[in-house]
Design a protein around this motif. Structure first.
Motif, mmCIF file in Angstrom:
data_model
loop_
_atom_site.group_PDB
_atom_site.id
_atom_site.type_symbol
_atom_site.label_atom_id
_atom_site.label_comp_id
_atom_site.label_asym_id
_atom_site.label_seq_id
_atom_site.Cartn_x
_atom_site.Cartn_y
_atom_site.Cartn_z
ATOM 1 N N GLY A 82 -8.857 -48.053 106.536
ATOM 2 C CA GLY A 82 -8.509 -49.184 105.695
ATOM 3 C C GLY A 82 -7.023 -49.462 105.697
ATOM 4 O O GLY A 82 -6.596 -50.623 105.602
ATOM 5 N N ALA A 83 -6.210 -48.423 105.803
ATOM 6 C CA ALA A 83 -4.757 -48.606 105.859
ATOM 7 C C ALA A 83 -4.381 -49.454 107.075
ATOM 8 O O ALA A 83 -3.491 -50.319 106.992
ATOM 9 C CB ALA A 83 -4.057 -47.247 105.914
ATOM 10 N N ASP A 84 -5.074 -49.233 108.196
ATOM 11 C CA ASP A 84 -4.822 -50.045 109.397
ATOM 12 C C ASP A 84 -5.244 -51.494 109.148
ATOM 13 O O ASP A 84 -4.563 -52.428 109.582
ATOM 14 C CB ASP A 84 -5.602 -49.491 110.589
ATOM 15 N N ALA A 85 -6.365 -51.677 108.443
ATOM 16 C CA ALA A 85 -6.881 -53.022 108.191
ATOM 17 C C ALA A 85 -5.944 -53.828 107.314
ATOM 18 O O ALA A 85 -5.938 -55.066 107.370
ATOM 19 C CB ALA A 85 -8.268 -52.942 107.539
ATOM 20 N N ASN A 86 -5.155 -53.163 106.502
ATOM 21 C CA ASN A 86 -4.224 -53.867 105.625
ATOM 22 C C ASN A 86 -2.959 -54.310 106.337
ATOM 23 O O ASN A 86 -2.120 -54.992 105.749
ATOM 24 C CB ASN A 86 -3.847 -52.965 104.434
ATOM 25 N N LYS A 87 -2.841 -53.948 107.631
ATOM 26 C CA LYS A 87 -1.617 -54.239 108.363
ATOM 27 C C LYS A 87 -1.745 -55.357 109.391
ATOM 28 O O LYS A 87 -0.732 -55.875 109.869
ATOM 29 C CB LYS A 87 -1.125 -52.973 109.079
ATOM 30 N N SER A 88 -2.993 -55.714 109.788
ATOM 31 C CA SER A 88 -3.127 -56.727 110.840
ATOM 32 C C SER A 88 -4.373 -57.566 110.648
ATOM 33 O O SER A 88 -5.381 -57.085 110.119
ATOM 34 C CB SER A 88 -3.161 -56.079 112.228
ATOM 35 N N ASP A 89 -4.309 -58.832 111.090
ATOM 36 C CA ASP A 89 -5.455 -59.737 110.964
ATOM 37 C C ASP A 89 -6.646 -59.242 111.766
ATOM 38 O O ASP A 89 -7.784 -59.272 111.283
ATOM 39 C CB ASP A 89 -5.070 -61.145 111.447
ATOM 40 N N ALA A 90 -6.402 -58.795 113.009
ATOM 41 C CA ALA A 90 -7.502 -58.366 113.868
ATOM 42 C C ALA A 90 -8.230 -57.172 113.255
ATOM 43 O O ALA A 90 -9.463 -57.120 113.221
ATOM 44 C CB ALA A 90 -6.986 -58.009 115.264
ATOM 45 N N CYS A 91 -7.472 -56.228 112.744
ATOM 46 C CA CYS A 91 -8.077 -55.050 112.140
ATOM 47 C C CYS A 91 -8.785 -55.424 110.839
ATOM 48 O O CYS A 91 -9.835 -54.860 110.518
ATOM 49 C CB CYS A 91 -7.007 -54.000 111.888
ATOM 50 N N ARG A 92 -8.234 -56.382 110.103
ATOM 51 C CA ARG A 92 -8.887 -56.825 108.858
ATOM 52 C C ARG A 92 -10.243 -57.454 109.158
ATOM 53 O O ARG A 92 -11.210 -57.243 108.421
ATOM 54 C CB ARG A 92 -7.996 -57.805 108.107
ATOM 55 N N VAL A 93 -10.319 -58.228 110.234
ATOM 56 C CA VAL A 93 -11.603 -58.800 110.628
ATOM 57 C C VAL A 93 -12.597 -57.687 110.934
ATOM 58 O O VAL A 93 -13.746 -57.711 110.492
ATOM 59 C CB VAL A 93 -11.443 -59.730 111.851
ATOM 60 N N LYS A 94 -12.153 -56.704 111.695
ATOM 61 C CA LYS A 94 -13.022 -55.595 112.079
ATOM 62 C C LYS A 94 -13.544 -54.857 110.842
ATOM 63 O O LYS A 94 -14.741 -54.551 110.742
ATOM 64 C CB LYS A 94 -12.233 -54.635 112.974
ATOM 65 N N ALA A 95 -12.653 -54.607 109.880
ATOM 66 C CA ALA A 95 -13.043 -53.907 108.666
ATOM 67 C C ALA A 95 -13.972 -54.760 107.806
ATOM 68 O O ALA A 95 -14.926 -54.247 107.207
ATOM 69 C CB ALA A 95 -11.796 -53.511 107.871
ATOM 70 N N THR A 96 -13.692 -56.059 107.758
ATOM 71 C CA THR A 96 -14.528 -56.950 106.953
ATOM 72 C C THR A 96 -15.938 -57.037 107.518
ATOM 73 O O THR A 96 -16.921 -57.048 106.767
ATOM 74 C CB THR A 96 -13.903 -58.353 106.872
ATOM 75 N N VAL A 97 -16.059 -57.108 108.835
ATOM 76 C CA VAL A 97 -17.371 -57.140 109.474
ATOM 77 C C VAL A 97 -18.180 -55.909 109.066
ATOM 78 O O VAL A 97 -19.360 -56.001 108.707
ATOM 79 C CB VAL A 97 -17.238 -57.213 111.006
ATOM 80 N N LEU A 98 -17.551 -54.744 109.096
ATOM 81 C CA LEU A 98 -18.243 -53.517 108.711
ATOM 82 C C LEU A 98 -18.654 -53.561 107.237
ATOM 83 O O LEU A 98 -19.784 -53.206 106.883
ATOM 84 C CB LEU A 98 -17.346 -52.308 108.971
ATOM 85 N N ALA A 99 -17.750 -54.029 106.381
ATOM 86 C CA ALA A 99 -18.039 -54.090 104.948
ATOM 87 C C ALA A 99 -19.166 -55.065 104.650
ATOM 88 O O ALA A 99 -20.054 -54.783 103.838
ATOM 89 C CB ALA A 99 -16.774 -54.476 104.187
#
Length: 308
Positions: A82-99
């Motif tokens: 999650g810390a990575d997801a808070n730093k970049s748009d691409a990672c946030r998309v990836k984390a959101t898809v999982l959530a």
């Protein structure tokens, strides 16, 4: 809405595609695909009547996952928490898809429906879907033929720069959750309602889109309760508690893609008879309905006499 730093981010539900080259012929086809793409054509100033309506120009292959080599690929490969997801748009998309996939996998069985997680293709430039060419002139869409969501990596910046949307985390997460709302509709057998009556304030097309907004709100309501695996062992909620600013960010994104707002900007006038997604006010209202209720049953936009 930020992710909890310790939640693990699975890598299997997001692929990358496209290399930034010139897109091929834009192809709209296959069930709801054309309806979802129509409003995005308006966003980019494309005359919808100029869009092809047959699938002859595009490859039937699914979005092609490309090996590393771009900054986006590196972001996705390094997106593990999650810390990575808070730093970049691409990672946030990836984390959101999982959530989002995790939530609906738990929620739909309550209604006697099995949920099959959908993959997102996060691409640069262009890639192929079974609904035709996905390009940076198209924007996010769900393709019911290959059961995948397609998002151009530059879309969030365009939404913010050109249409005044907030660039906050929940604004971006709302976009992802809306497209997964279409996947839920597909599973429930509702997508054909948009094709029966595609345009107008009270049309099936508008009702399906407003329902997807409501479903995004339902996810947002439960997002801080939905748990994933923690890097420290055990489970942890994917997302931290929502703030008033988070909700304003999501409402800003919903408003910025309202038919009236887009038409006013692209053609200088509002033409409700050609609406396919609903007004800015209606999109905000239905997202709020889903968010406040957290109840799938409150997202019935097909039964009311009016939805605008």
């Amino acid at each position: 809405m930020s992710f909890n730093d310790d939640v693990k981010i699975d890598s299997s539900q997001v692929g990358s595609g496209g290399s930034g080259g010139s897109p091929g012929g834009m192809v709209v086809g296959g069930g709801i695909g054309g309806i979802i793409l129509l409003i995005i054509a308006l966003i980019f100033g494309i005359n919808p009547s100029d869009l092809p309506t047959n699938p002859g120009g595009g490859s039937p292959d699914q979005g092609q996952v490309q090996p590393g080599g771009t900054e986006q690929d590196s972001e996705l490969a390094n997106c593990k928490t999650g810390a990575d997801a808070n730093k970049s748009d691409a990672c946030r998309v990836k984390a959101t898809v999982l959530a989002v996939n995790t939530f609906w996998s738990q929620e739909l069985p309550k209604y006697k429906r099995e949920y099959t997680p959908a993959t997102t293709i996060l691409y640069n430039g262009s890639t192929q879907s079974q609904c035709g060419t996905a390009s940076n002139q198209v924007g996010p869409f769900y393709c019911p033929l290959d059961k995948q969501v397609y998002i151009d990596a530059s879309f969030f910046q365009i939404l913010s720069d050109q249409f005044g949307s907030s660039s906050g985390p929940l604004a971006q997460e709302y976009v992802v959750a809306h497209e997964y709302g279409h996947h839920v509709q597909d599973i429930l057998g509702l997508l054909d309602e948009a094709q029966k009556d595609p345009k107008g304030e009270q049309s099936g097309g508008v009702r399906i889109e407003l329902m997807a907004d409501c479903l995004a709100g339902v996810w947002a309501n439960h997002a801080t309760e939905t748990k994933g695996e923690s890097t420290k062992g055990g489970d942890v909620a994917f997302l931290k508690p929502l703030t008033d600013k988070d909700i304003k960010d999501a409402l800003s994104a919903a408003s910025s893609v309202g038919d009236d707002r887009i038409q006013e900007k692209t053609q200088g006038r509002v033409s409700p008879e050609s609406w396919t997604h609903g007004s800015a006010e209606a999109r905000q209202r239905w997202f709020t309905t889903g968010y406040k209720s957290g109840d799938l049953n409150q997202c019935d936009t097909l039964s009311p006499d009016t939805v605008e």
